[in-house]
Design a protein around this motif. Structure first.
Motif, mmCIF file in Angstrom:
data_model
loop_
_atom_site.group_PDB
_atom_site.id
_atom_site.type_symbol
_atom_site.label_atom_id
_atom_site.label_comp_id
_atom_site.label_asym_id
_atom_site.label_seq_id
_atom_site.Cartn_x
_atom_site.Cartn_y
_atom_site.Cartn_z
ATOM 1 N N GLN A 66 -34.863 32.096 -3.701
ATOM 2 C CA GLN A 66 -35.032 31.506 -2.367
ATOM 3 C C GLN A 66 -33.759 30.818 -1.889
ATOM 4 O O GLN A 66 -33.357 30.970 -0.730
ATOM 5 C CB GLN A 66 -36.187 30.498 -2.368
ATOM 6 C CG GLN A 66 -37.547 31.089 -2.652
ATOM 7 C CD GLN A 66 -37.933 30.946 -4.115
ATOM 8 O OE1 GLN A 66 -37.083 30.963 -5.013
ATOM 9 N NE2 GLN A 66 -39.228 30.788 -4.367
ATOM 10 N N ARG A 106 -46.085 27.035 -5.653
ATOM 11 C CA ARG A 106 -45.004 27.179 -4.689
ATOM 12 C C ARG A 106 -45.457 27.911 -3.429
ATOM 13 O O ARG A 106 -44.919 27.675 -2.342
ATOM 14 C CB ARG A 106 -43.824 27.915 -5.323
ATOM 15 C CG ARG A 106 -43.059 27.133 -6.370
ATOM 16 C CD ARG A 106 -42.544 25.791 -5.867
ATOM 17 N NE ARG A 106 -41.671 25.901 -4.714
ATOM 18 C CZ ARG A 106 -40.353 26.038 -4.785
ATOM 19 N NH1 ARG A 106 -39.762 26.112 -5.956
ATOM 20 N NH2 ARG A 106 -39.626 26.100 -3.677
ATOM 21 N N SER A 107 -46.454 28.790 -3.565
ATOM 22 C CA SER A 107 -46.925 29.542 -2.404
ATOM 23 C C SER A 107 -47.639 28.654 -1.386
ATOM 24 O O SER A 107 -47.778 29.035 -0.223
ATOM 25 C CB SER A 107 -47.853 30.678 -2.846
ATOM 26 O OG SER A 107 -49.071 30.170 -3.361
ATOM 27 N N THR A 108 -48.086 27.468 -1.802
ATOM 28 C CA THR A 108 -48.764 26.560 -0.882
ATOM 29 C C THR A 108 -47.805 25.938 0.116
ATOM 30 O O THR A 108 -48.204 25.551 1.225
ATOM 31 C CB THR A 108 -49.471 25.429 -1.646
ATOM 32 O OG1 THR A 108 -48.487 24.583 -2.269
ATOM 33 C CG2 THR A 108 -50.430 25.979 -2.695
ATOM 34 N N GLY A 109 -46.532 25.813 -0.264
ATOM 35 C CA GLY A 109 -45.566 25.135 0.598
ATOM 36 C C GLY A 109 -45.756 23.643 0.648
ATOM 37 O O GLY A 109 -45.131 22.946 1.461
ATOM 38 N N ASP A 131 -40.581 21.319 -1.708
ATOM 39 C CA ASP A 131 -40.554 21.554 -0.270
ATOM 40 C C ASP A 131 -40.262 20.291 0.524
ATOM 41 O O ASP A 131 -39.556 20.346 1.544
ATOM 42 C CB ASP A 131 -41.896 22.136 0.194
ATOM 43 C CG ASP A 131 -42.168 23.498 -0.402
ATOM 44 O OD1 ASP A 131 -41.454 24.450 -0.038
ATOM 45 O OD2 ASP A 131 -43.084 23.616 -1.244
#
Length: 244
Positions: free
Chosen positions: A55, A19-22, A27
């Motif tokens: 989020q 998820r941190s990659t976006g 996304d």
């Protein structure tokens, strides 16, 4: 049977890194479509089922929601959620929540209902928690994705090229076991008619159904999204409680 894979250390580490990659299906496909289907949020009291790290809750507050209650079975995910005066988090499975009737203007859930065994009971709860005129908006894995008993539907040639997606066992509802980072991840398959009729049965009137496609420019960043035009991964519903 309630499974909490997000507190599995191996799975949690992978999921956080992803998820941190976006650059994910969330996304580029599911989240933009889900947010676009939300009703007017100004002054609303919202329940977020399967809220994860908060989020979506933060987004809804930024769009004017007066208060968001977020609930999730995963302690690890909730520990990642930032504190906010307009957001309250509850640790526990959504099936065990208890709220007074007509507590919420909106109930929302992102990709969590396919982990719930008793969908009918959940819809009954949700209908009771909503005020007349209140909305339910939720995304779930598309029934064509969850149908096969092994949940592996792509048929490939000898070079690994995807030829087509095989739909099988569609009418056989119930538990599915799959490998997603870790073995024996449990999900539940339901037909489209079951998903729709479960809402209608409890006085929730369907307003919109969306099988979302990638947002513009997404395929350049994530080429595998081209397969979303061949087979949808998600389906999103918006319903309103009659009487408002």
């Amino acid at each position: 049977m309630r499974q909490n894979i997000y507190d599995n250390p191996e799975f949690f580490e992978y999921y956080q890194r992803l998820r941190s990659t976006g650059i994910t299906y969330n996304d580029f496909v599911e989240q933009p479509a889900l947010m676009a289907m939300l009703p007017e949020l100004q002054g609303k009291n919202v329940l977020d089922l399967g809220c994860g790290a908060g989020q979506l809750a933060a987004y809804m507050v930024s769009q004017g929601a007066a208060h968001v209650t977020g609930a999730d079975i995963s302690a690890k995910m909730l520990n990642q959620a930032p504190e906010h005066p307009q957001v309250r988090y509850i640790h526990g499975p959504m099936e065990e929540l208890d709220f007074a009737p007509a507590s919420f203007d909106l109930i929302v859930s992102s990709l969590a209902f396919h982990y719930v065994e008793n969908y009918d009971a959940l819809m009954n709860q949700i209908a009771g928690w909503l005020r007349p005129g209140g909305h339910l908006v939720f995304s779930t894995e598309h029934p064509v994705t969850t149908a096969k008993l092994d949940m592996d539907g792509w048929i490939e040639d000898h070079e690994g090229k995807r030829l087509y997606y095989a739909l099988d066992n569609y009418a056989e509802e119930g538990i599915r076991h799959t490998h997603w980072v870790v073995d024996n991840v449990i999900k539940y398959h339901r037909t489209l008619s079951t998903l729709l009729n479960g809402m209608i049965r409890y006085g929730l009137q369907i307003e919109q159904v969306n099988e979302p496609e990638p947002i513009p420019g997404a395929i350049e960043k994530m080429p595998t999204l081209v397969n979303e035009w061949r087979k949808p991964s998600f389906i999103i519903f918006k319903a309103v409680k009659r009487g408002g």
